[in-house]
Design a protein around this motif. Structure first.
Motif, PDB file in Angstrom:
ATOM      1  N   PRO A  21      -6.197  34.397  63.468  1.00 15.37           N
ATOM      2  CA  PRO A  21      -6.139  35.758  64.010  1.00 15.37           C
ATOM      3  C   PRO A  21      -6.722  36.758  63.006  1.00 15.37           C
ATOM      4  N   LEU A  22      -7.193  37.875  63.565  1.00 12.87           N
ATOM      5  CA  LEU A  22      -7.748  38.948  62.747  1.00 12.87           C
ATOM      6  C   LEU A  22      -6.987  40.229  63.034  1.00 12.87           C
ATOM      7  N   HIS A  23      -6.483  40.840  61.954  1.00 15.02           N
ATOM      8  CA  HIS A  23      -5.730  42.091  62.074  1.00 15.02           C
ATOM      9  C   HIS A  23      -6.526  43.209  61.431  1.00 15.02           C
ATOM     10  N   ARG A  40       6.538  36.740  78.333  1.00  8.67           N
ATOM     11  CA  ARG A  40       7.198  36.477  77.053  1.00  8.67           C
ATOM     12  C   ARG A  40       6.444  37.162  75.914  1.00  8.67           C
ATOM     13  N   ILE A  41       5.122  37.078  75.935  1.00  7.98           N
ATOM     14  CA  ILE A  41       4.327  37.703  74.877  1.00  7.98           C
ATOM     15  C   ILE A  41       4.546  39.213  74.871  1.00  7.98           C
ATOM     16  N   ALA A  42       4.555  39.824  76.054  1.00  6.10           N
ATOM     17  CA  ALA A  42       4.794  41.265  76.144  1.00  6.10           C
ATOM     18  C   ALA A  42       6.172  41.614  75.596  1.00  6.10           C
ATOM     19  N   SER A  43       7.176  40.813  75.932  1.00  2.00           N
ATOM     20  CA  SER A  43       8.535  41.072  75.464  1.00  2.00           C
ATOM     21  C   SER A  43       8.642  40.895  73.949  1.00  2.00           C
ATOM     22  N   ASP A  44       8.017  39.832  73.422  1.00  2.00           N
ATOM     23  CA  ASP A  44       8.123  39.543  71.994  1.00  2.00           C
ATOM     24  C   ASP A  44       7.393  40.572  71.133  1.00  2.00           C
ATOM     25  N   THR A  45       6.321  41.141  71.668  1.00  2.00           N
ATOM     26  CA  THR A  45       5.519  42.089  70.893  1.00  2.00           C
ATOM     27  C   THR A  45       5.847  43.546  71.200  1.00  2.00           C
ATOM     28  N   GLY A  46       6.531  43.808  72.315  1.00  2.00           N
ATOM     29  CA  GLY A  46       6.777  45.180  72.731  1.00  2.00           C
ATOM     30  C   GLY A  46       5.553  45.847  73.321  1.00  2.00           C
ATOM     31  N   VAL A  54       4.755  35.425  63.977  1.00 11.46           N
ATOM     32  CA  VAL A  54       3.771  35.797  62.954  1.00 11.46           C
ATOM     33  C   VAL A  54       3.067  37.114  63.281  1.00 11.46           C
ATOM     34  N   LEU A  55       2.602  37.274  64.513  1.00 17.64           N
ATOM     35  CA  LEU A  55       1.807  38.451  64.859  1.00 17.64           C
ATOM     36  C   LEU A  55       2.647  39.659  65.241  1.00 17.64           C
ATOM     37  N   ALA A  56       3.745  39.431  65.960  1.00 15.49           N
ATOM     38  CA  ALA A  56       4.578  40.561  66.383  1.00 15.49           C
ATOM     39  C   ALA A  56       5.073  41.414  65.215  1.00 15.49           C
ATOM     40  N   PRO A  57       5.454  40.825  64.054  1.00 11.42           N
ATOM     41  CA  PRO A  57       5.902  41.659  62.935  1.00 11.42           C
ATOM     42  C   PRO A  57       4.844  42.634  62.410  1.00 11.42           C
ATOM     43  N   TYR A  58       3.569  42.412  62.716  1.00  9.10           N
ATOM     44  CA  TYR A  58       2.535  43.380  62.337  1.00  9.10           C
ATOM     45  C   TYR A  58       2.642  44.662  63.173  1.00  9.10           C
ATOM     46  N   GLN A  59       3.381  44.591  64.272  1.00  7.74           N
ATOM     47  CA  GLN A  59       3.524  45.711  65.204  1.00  7.74           C
ATOM     48  C   GLN A  59       2.159  46.257  65.644  1.00  7.74           C
ATOM     49  N   PRO A  60       1.315  45.389  66.184  1.00  4.71           N
ATOM     50  CA  PRO A  60      -0.023  45.849  66.580  1.00  4.71           C
ATOM     51  C   PRO A  60       0.027  46.780  67.782  1.00  4.71           C
ATOM     52  N   VAL A 112      -5.325  36.549  59.206  1.00  2.00           N
ATOM     53  CA  VAL A 112      -3.949  36.072  59.133  1.00  2.00           C
ATOM     54  C   VAL A 112      -3.958  34.592  58.798  1.00  2.00           C
ATOM     55  N   ASP A 113      -3.400  34.252  57.654  1.00  3.01           N
ATOM     56  CA  ASP A 113      -3.328  32.856  57.192  1.00  3.01           C
ATOM     57  C   ASP A 113      -1.861  32.447  57.160  1.00  3.01           C
ATOM     58  N   ASN A 114      -1.444  31.726  58.196  1.00  5.39           N
ATOM     59  CA  ASN A 114      -0.048  31.330  58.327  1.00  5.39           C
ATOM     60  C   ASN A 114       0.003  29.923  58.918  1.00  5.39           C
ATOM     61  N   PRO A 115       0.901  29.070  58.467  1.00  6.83           N
ATOM     62  CA  PRO A 115       0.957  27.702  58.997  1.00  6.83           C
ATOM     63  C   PRO A 115       1.118  27.643  60.515  1.00  6.83           C
ATOM     64  N   ASP A 116       1.875  28.575  61.090  1.00  2.00           N
ATOM     65  CA  ASP A 116       2.120  28.521  62.538  1.00  2.00           C
ATOM     66  C   ASP A 116       0.863  28.887  63.333  1.00  2.00           C
ATOM     67  N   THR A 117       0.163  29.948  62.930  1.00  2.00           N
ATOM     68  CA  THR A 117      -1.068  30.299  63.642  1.00  2.00           C
ATOM     69  C   THR A 117      -2.165  29.281  63.352  1.00  2.00           C
ATOM     70  N   ASN A 118      -2.196  28.757  62.133  1.00  2.00           N
ATOM     71  CA  ASN A 118      -3.217  27.757  61.790  1.00  2.00           C
ATOM     72  C   ASN A 118      -3.051  26.477  62.595  1.00  2.00           C
TER      73      ASN A 118
END
Length: 236
Positions: free
Chosen positions: A228-230, A56-62, A27-33, A215-221
């Motif tokens: 989360p706040l973007h 893993r988080i670093a790898s998944d988000t870049g 959910v969050l990685a596609p935002y490319q924060p 961010v309103d998503n079933p997985d983060t919720n």
């Protein structure tokens, strides 16, 4: 982007770190924060042991996990400083890194990175403040004193600031902090029906928070009691 992951305890009360990790990846990685700040991302009690797979988080988000020195972690079993963990993109060329101890009924703290973004100096500060307004005033006063000792530059302040007032409250006034932080207030808590803007992305001049979205998503919720706040911040 900031998210209080509530020690990986989901809305169902179950502690499942993999749900947080999967939500970040899917959910969050596609935002490319450029910035990912997590709060309550280590255990609450001493020794504040790790609960997430930061590699893993670093790898998944870049993104780059910034707590690469032991001085930037609470202890040898921790991944962050009192539950606050920060990841940054390669856009930021890190120059200095520090932590700030903040008093309170529960020990609080902040992680601070001073970096270059292009030809601009910028400071990124992530923290998790007290539920008590008097304690938040004291904590932000200490942060203000810290900022007075540091080189002048735009500061981005983000995290679970526990301030429900849309106008930011006394703790974030120029009189207390010595600088004026500003940014929209969007309700992030509780996950099921957000009514309180506890999580914030703020900055001071010459920068500006252009926009923020919850961010309103079933997985983060499902993964936390905070959404989360973007946000998009201009570095000027």
């Amino acid at each position: 982007m900031t998210w209080n992951v509530h020690r990986a305890k989901g809305r169902d009360g179950k502690v499942q770190p993999e749900r947080v990790e999967q939500a970040i990846a899917g959910v969050l990685a596609p935002y490319q924060p450029d910035i990912l700040a997590l709060q309550e991302a280590d255990e609450e009690r001493r020794p504040h042991a790790r609960i997430l797979d930061v590699a893993r988080i670093a790898s998944d988000t870049g993104l780059t996990y910034v707590h690469n020195r032991k001085e930037l972690r609470w202890g040898p079993e921790s991944d962050g400083f009192l539950g606050t963990i920060l990841f940054l993109s390669d856009r930021f060329r890190q120059a200095e890194a520090d932590v700030i101890d903040l008093p309170g009924h529960c020990h609080r703290g902040a992680i601070v990175i001073e970096a270059m973004a292009g030809d601009r100096h910028v400071r990124i500060m992530s923290t998790h403040l007290s539920l008590s307004q008097p304690l938040r005033v004291i904590q932000m006063r200490i942060i203000g004193q810290y900022l007075r000792r540091r080189p002048k530059m735009q500061t981005i302040l983000l995290g679970d600031l526990n301030e429900w007032r849309p106008w930011r409250g006394l703790a974030f006034s120029r009189k207390i902090v010595g600088t004026q932080f500003a940014g929209p207030a969007k309700a992030t808590f509780p996950t099921g029906l957000p009514i309180l803007p506890l999580d914030r992305i703020l900055t001071n001049a010459p920068g500006r928070v252009e926009r923020v979205e919850v961010v309103d998503n079933p997985d983060t919720n499902a993964a936390s009691d905070h959404r989360p706040l973007h946000g998009v911040v201009t570095v000027a």
